[in-house]
Design a protein around this motif. Structure first.
Motif, short mmCIF file in Angstrom:
data_model
loop_
_atom_site.label_atom_id
_atom_site.label_comp_id
_atom_site.label_asym_id
_atom_site.label_seq_id
_atom_site.Cartn_x
_atom_site.Cartn_y
_atom_site.Cartn_z
N PRO A 158 0.77 -1.21 -0.01
CA PRO A 158 0.08 -0.18 -0.04
C PRO A 158 0.89 1.15 0.03
N LYS A 159 0.20 2.56 -0.44
CA LYS A 159 1.04 3.77 -0.62
C LYS A 159 0.47 4.59 0.50
N LYS A 160 1.29 5.17 1.24
CA LYS A 160 0.97 6.15 2.06
C LYS A 160 0.96 7.76 1.50
N ILE A 161 -0.05 8.48 1.36
CA ILE A 161 -0.18 9.79 1.03
C ILE A 161 -0.51 10.61 2.09
N THR A 162 -0.05 11.83 2.20
CA THR A 162 -0.46 12.91 2.89
C THR A 162 -1.08 14.33 2.25
N VAL A 163 -2.14 14.44 2.43
CA VAL A 163 -3.12 15.52 1.93
C VAL A 163 -3.06 16.82 3.17
N ALA A 164 -3.17 17.88 2.45
CA ALA A 164 -3.38 19.16 3.28
C ALA A 164 -4.73 19.53 3.31
#
Length: 788
Positions: free
Chosen positions: A759-765
């Motif tokens: 799985p890929k971990k993304i961060t959203v503002a």
């Protein structure tokens, strides 16, 4: 001051140096100074110097306000420490209101300040609770208020102290005015808080006898008026269901005797007829508690808590009836339930034990229990292929005929008659529960619309109510169709927003009427708050575009907010592509193909050995036979590789895909050629070796720690200040449904977790300035998560 030596208190307090708020930066110092100025104000009140008292209290307020702002801005996660000065500020505001009232002669709303203090105390962490805060409030009440006002406010303080766990302090406050009805009610609550349940119940029961005609008993708390009788009824009902009564036979019998006497004294014939049928068992108090809950909803139909408790009681009784029908439960049967197993046993005996059981090695009791389990399995609680009464009836008949092969049709019909009766009994309980929960949701929404403060417990009850209603719809939707059709059209949508994933999980229900009801409810939620349903609708439709329900929901959203749907659709597709990159997809597919090839290679090695051992074959015949065998055995793998070759031919959508094709496309095509046309049919393992090299290279690539978002999705990297809502993030601003946290931007790096599915971990503002972390899971079945 507390001892009445006002002159000495004034001398001591005059030694406190005057300071300006801007000179203080320490929170504790500001608290001490504010406390001193508060005491100075109270001294001036005692000496009837109202003007000086007002000046001192203003100084106390100034001392405390600035540190509160500092605490909230600098303490970070320890914001609860700011609640203590907030309580202190409430005490000062209380005294100020009282002084202004004395000066102007206009009555003051003291209760507003006490309510604010109660809210601030509720926010405090339990480790920060300090009885000194309540003592300050008590001192302010005594010094600033009239005696009649002080009595009411001290009762409120007792409630605050009790809820904060300061039970001895609360008891001292109640003792000063223990004769009023509200004081007696609070005293009963205090006894219960101390664990003295039987004494607390007796005190509460005496209050109920005091208002035994159920007339309206109005209690004044300054501005607020409410009916104390509804609280007493509900509390008595809850106490009757407490485990201390259900587990102690003697106490249960005492309660039963009290209730019978109460009914006889008040001429409540309906209760007497039902209570008279009960045996004096340990379950009596709980059943009597249900009667009180029913009475509470009848006499006080606008009481929200009463409806929630009554609905929960009916729901528990329905579940208990199912348990007693299908399981060998020990102990006496609770009153109010029907002993279906006894009825089943009677029907078997009436049909003739030898005629029904014949030579079967099973007793009548065991067979009655087995038939009871069949009833439960086909009564809606455990599901079924055909969740309708007719479908269950057919299933019960088949199961009974299988369990009793020697039974006559008449005997089977008698059992089916018992099953119908049992189902009706359970449905009646569940219908009452559903009506109660719908009424609770309606009243709860009305309270929310009137800006009343809702606690976390109220939110929890909302979730319980909606989940249980959904379960009843799924299990008994066919039998309760009219009830759900009427209420789901008018029920407030806000409580249902918390279980949107569970609603979508039920769009695939076997019964069309249930699917329609769920779809209509989701449509109503989408009309009022499209952000809550847009993600599950679009993702669900991408996975199953043949669903009529999902298609209808998507069309409704497109008609209401086309731009939102278009933006979310594109973002979802981009996220899906990022979740499973080309190397992830190719490696996963090749691993599946490798399993097929491994089985084929094992067969080929056996064929090579067999053909080589045949001395009658010429060499060219051996090669031809092995070649034909190889093509036949490896055909499934070759077809799978052909699909992958066509996928490779698709145009690249980003820099990452282009780099991937440049690095692996040639090697993959060469490996496919080597596999399809091996150099030697005598060494089939060598044909798959080039593809193993490709898989090793792909494995090294997918184990990289991070990726650049602009390389794998230029579209997501370019998003700025969008109107796309963040999935799974609650509303800002409380009840205002128009204020959602939206996507401001995506962080530039994407982390890869080195687990099996990568799985890929993304961060959203977010638009609120916070960062939100998500996992992109592209190769996992999330249907289980929908039900969690």
């Amino acid at each position: 001051f507390d001892a009445g030596e006002i002159q000495q208190a004034e001398e001591k307090i005059s030694r406190v140096p005057d300071m300006e708020p801007k000179e203080i930066r320490d929170l504790q110092e500001s608290l001490d100074l504010s406390d001193s100025y508060l005491l100075k104000a109270l001294v001036n009140v005692k000496k009837n110097r109202i003007h000086d008292a007002l000046a001192a209290i203003e100084k106390s307020i100034d001392m405390i306000q600035e540190p509160i702002h500092i605490a909230h801005s600098e303490m970070g996660c320890q914001l609860q420490a700011a609640n203590i000065p907030a309580v202190m500020l409430g005490c000062c505001s209380f005294v100020k209101e009282a002084l202004l009232s004395k000066k102007s002669g206009i009555p003051s709303a003291y209760y507003d300040s006490v309510t604010q203090i109660r809210l601030e105390l509720h926010k405090c962490d339990s480790s920060l609770h300090n009885i000194g805060l309540l003592q300050k409030l008590l001192r302010a009440v005594k010094a600033s208020c009239r005696a009649e006002d002080a009595s009411s406010l001290m009762l409120q303080m007792a409630k605050i102290a009790r809820r904060q766990g300061n039970l001895d302090f609360a008891e001292g406050l109640i003792a000063k005015d223990g004769s009023a009805l509200t004081a007696r009610y609070e005293k009963a609550q205090l006894l219960l808080a101390k664990g003295q349940h039987m004494l607390g119940f007796q005190t509460m029961w005496d209050l109920l006898l005091h208002i035994r005609d159920f007339s309206v008993a109005v209690v004044m708390y300054e501005k607020d008026e409410f009916k104390i009788s509804e609280k007493i009824l509900l509390k008595v009902a809850k106490l009757l269901q407490h485990k201390s009564f259900c587990q102690v036979q003697e106490q249960a019998c005492n309660v039963f005797t009290c209730v019978m006497a109460f009914c006889q004294a008040n001429g409540i014939d309906a209760w007497l007829s039902q209570l008279g049928e009960m045996t004096e068992s340990a379950h009596v108090p709980e059943i009597v508690g249900g009667f009180f809950l029913q009475e509470c909803t009848a006499l006080h139909p606008g009481y929200t808590k009463g409806w929630a408790e009554y609905a929960s009681w009916c729901y528990r009784q329905g579940r208990r009836q199912m348990d007693w029908t299908g399981k060998s439960t020990s102990g006496p049967m609770p009153p109010g339930l029907v002993d279906q197993r006894a009825r089943i046993k009677g029907a078997l005996i009436d049909s003739g034990e030898s005629n029904v059981l014949g030579g079967m090695d099973i007793s009548v009791d065991d067979m009655a229990e087995k038939i009871g389990e069949i009833f439960v399995a086909n009564n809606g609680d455990d599901g079924g292929l055909d969740p309708t009464t007719a479908g269950y009836l057919s299933s019960v008949r088949r199961a009974c005929e299988s369990a009793l092969p020697l039974a006559s049709p008449t005997s089977i019909d008698s059992l089916l008659k018992i099953w119908r009766s049992a189902r009706v009994h359970v449905l009646n309980l569940y219908t009452s529960a559903a009506k109660g929960y719908f009424e609770y949701l309606r009243l709860s929404q009305a309270a929310s619309d009137s800006n009343e403060t809702r606690s976390c417990r109220a939110e929890s009850v909302d979730i319980t109510a909606t989940l249980r209603l959904l379960r009843l719809l799924v299990k008994y939707g066919d039998d309760m169709q009219a009830l759900f059709s009427e209420n789901l059209q008018t029920t407030p949508t806000r409580p249902w927003r918390s279980i949107v994933p569970q609603l979508f999980a039920r769009l695939g229900h076997a019964q069309p009427s249930v699917r329609q009801q769920v779809q209509a409810l989701i449509t109503r939620i989408g009309d009022s708050s499209p952000h809550d349903v847009v993600y599950p609708t679009i993702v669900g439709f991408e996975e199953n575009n043949s669903s009529r329900e999902l298609s209808g929901l998507l069309e409704n959203l497109k008609a209401k907010c086309p731009e939102l749907v278009s933006s979310v659709q594109r973002m979802v597709r981009e996220l899906a592509r990022c979740a499973v990159l080309k190397e992830d997809d190719l490696l996963c597919e090749l691993q599946e193909v490798s399993q097929i090839v491994s089985s084929g290679l094992r067969l080929m090695r056996e064929e090579v050995a067999r053909v080589r051992g045949n001395a009658t074959l010429a060499e060219q015949d051996r090669v031809r036979i092995l070649r034909e065998k190889y093509d036949a055995i490896m055909k499934p793998a070759d077809l799978a590789l052909d699909r992958l070759r066509r996928a490779f031919a698709a145009p690249a959508e980003c820099d990452h895909d282009r780099a991937f094709l440049a690095q692996h496309h040639g090697a993959f095509l060469e490996a496919c050629r080597a596999f399809r046309a091996p150099d030697s049919v005598y060494s089939p393992d060598a044909a798959w070796e080039p593809m193993r090299a490709v898989m090793r290279a792909l494995g090294r690539q997918v184990r990289r720690g991070s990726l650049t978002l602009s390389h794998i999705s230029p579209y997501l990297a370019s998003l700025r200040s969008t109107d796309i809502p963040l999935p799974g993030v609650a509303l800002e601003g409380g009840a205002d449904e128009s204020q959602h946290v939206t996507i401001a931007s995506f962080e530039g790096r994407v982390e890869l977790l080195l687990t099996k599915t990568k799985p890929k971990k993304i961060t959203v503002a977010g638009s609120d300035g916070r960062s939100y972390t998500y996992l992109l899971k592209g190769r996992e079945d999330l249907h289980l998560d929908e039900r969690m």
